[in-house]
Design a protein around this motif. Structure first.
Motif, PDB file in Angstrom:
ATOM      1  N   THR A 130      -9.169   0.570   1.228  1.00  0.00           N
ATOM      2  CA  THR A 130      -8.605  -0.009   0.011  1.00  0.00           C
ATOM      3  C   THR A 130      -8.167  -1.447   0.268  1.00  0.00           C
ATOM      4  O   THR A 130      -8.013  -1.868   1.418  1.00  0.00           O
ATOM      5  CB  THR A 130      -7.372   0.795  -0.453  1.00  0.00           C
ATOM      6  OG1 THR A 130      -6.360   0.697   0.567  1.00  0.00           O
ATOM      7  CG2 THR A 130      -7.723   2.261  -0.707  1.00  0.00           C
ATOM      8  N   ASP A 131      -7.927  -2.184  -0.811  1.00  0.00           N
ATOM      9  CA  ASP A 131      -7.370  -3.530  -0.673  1.00  0.00           C
ATOM     10  C   ASP A 131      -6.019  -3.464   0.032  1.00  0.00           C
ATOM     11  O   ASP A 131      -5.696  -4.339   0.826  1.00  0.00           O
ATOM     12  CB  ASP A 131      -7.197  -4.192  -2.042  1.00  0.00           C
ATOM     13  CG  ASP A 131      -8.496  -4.709  -2.631  1.00  0.00           C
ATOM     14  OD1 ASP A 131      -9.506  -4.799  -1.897  1.00  0.00           O
ATOM     15  OD2 ASP A 131      -8.511  -5.039  -3.840  1.00  0.00           O
ATOM     16  N   GLU A 132      -5.247  -2.425  -0.263  1.00  0.00           N
ATOM     17  CA  GLU A 132      -3.925  -2.286   0.351  1.00  0.00           C
ATOM     18  C   GLU A 132      -4.033  -2.193   1.871  1.00  0.00           C
ATOM     19  O   GLU A 132      -3.338  -2.900   2.600  1.00  0.00           O
ATOM     20  CB  GLU A 132      -3.215  -1.050  -0.209  1.00  0.00           C
ATOM     21  CG  GLU A 132      -1.810  -0.872   0.294  1.00  0.00           C
ATOM     22  CD  GLU A 132      -1.108   0.311  -0.360  1.00  0.00           C
ATOM     23  OE1 GLU A 132       0.121   0.275  -0.438  1.00  0.00           O
ATOM     24  OE2 GLU A 132      -1.795   1.282  -0.778  1.00  0.00           O
TER      25      GLU A 132
END
Length: 182
Positions: A36-38
């Motif tokens: 994920t971007d996170e």
């Protein structure tokens, strides 16, 4: 057909008053299709917190034997092994046997459950340091993700301020195990 990694470019400026480390880096991050971007942005945060000329992004999710980042000396010895998320306790013990120092930046849902499950099993690992990144902070950091980023990291008194010139994120890393950064 397998999905390919998405490439992100990050030009970052680091002003780390705690370690007297001031530098600019042009980085290329490959975001694995399952990442994920996170998670990618927490890897970037890990780079900023432990920035060193020899610190590089490893293959992490793509290879079972590598962390998200690592720092090798000139002989190939692993000086610092950095992973993000909630890695398996057996994996961390193995990493502690291979590296001088192992750092985990843990974040996200289920962090408390993960930490309560592994804390006692990892307590004797003297080379292990575990840092908690608050759920809100990692989510805010993910919102700064762009295919081409220009970010500034200011680090002082253990706190981190990240800006892209429009938005700001404040992060207060909390040490769950081990001491301060070096």
């Amino acid at each position: 057909m397998a999905l390919k990694a998405t490439i992100f470019k990050a030009d970052i400026q680091i002003a780390d008053m705690d370690r007297a480390h001031y530098a600019d880096y042009s980085l290329t991050l490959a975001r694995h299709p399952s990442e994920t971007d996170e998670r990618m942005m927490v890897r970037l945060l890990a780079f900023a917190l432990f920035a060193h000329p020899a610190l590089v992004f490893a293959r992490g999710l793509s290879v079972d034997d590598e962390p998200g980042l690592w720092q090798l000396d000139l002989t190939g010895r692993i000086e610092r092994w950095i992973d993000v998320g909630q890695p398996d306790e057996k994996w961390l013990r193995k990493a502690c046997g291979r590296a001088d120092e192992v750092v985990v930046l843990s974040y996200g849902r289920g962090l408390d459950v993960w930490w309560n499950g592994v804390r006692e099993k990892l307590a004797r690992q003297s080379s292990l340091r575990v840092i908690e990144i608050a759920r809100e902070a990692s989510a805010d950091l993910a919102r700064l993700a762009e295919r081409s980023m220009r970010l500034q990291f200011s680090i002082q008194d253990g706190g981190v301020w990240v800006t892209n010139g429009r938005d700001n994120v404040q992060i207060e890393p909390r040490w769950l195990q081990g001491g301060e950064r070096s």
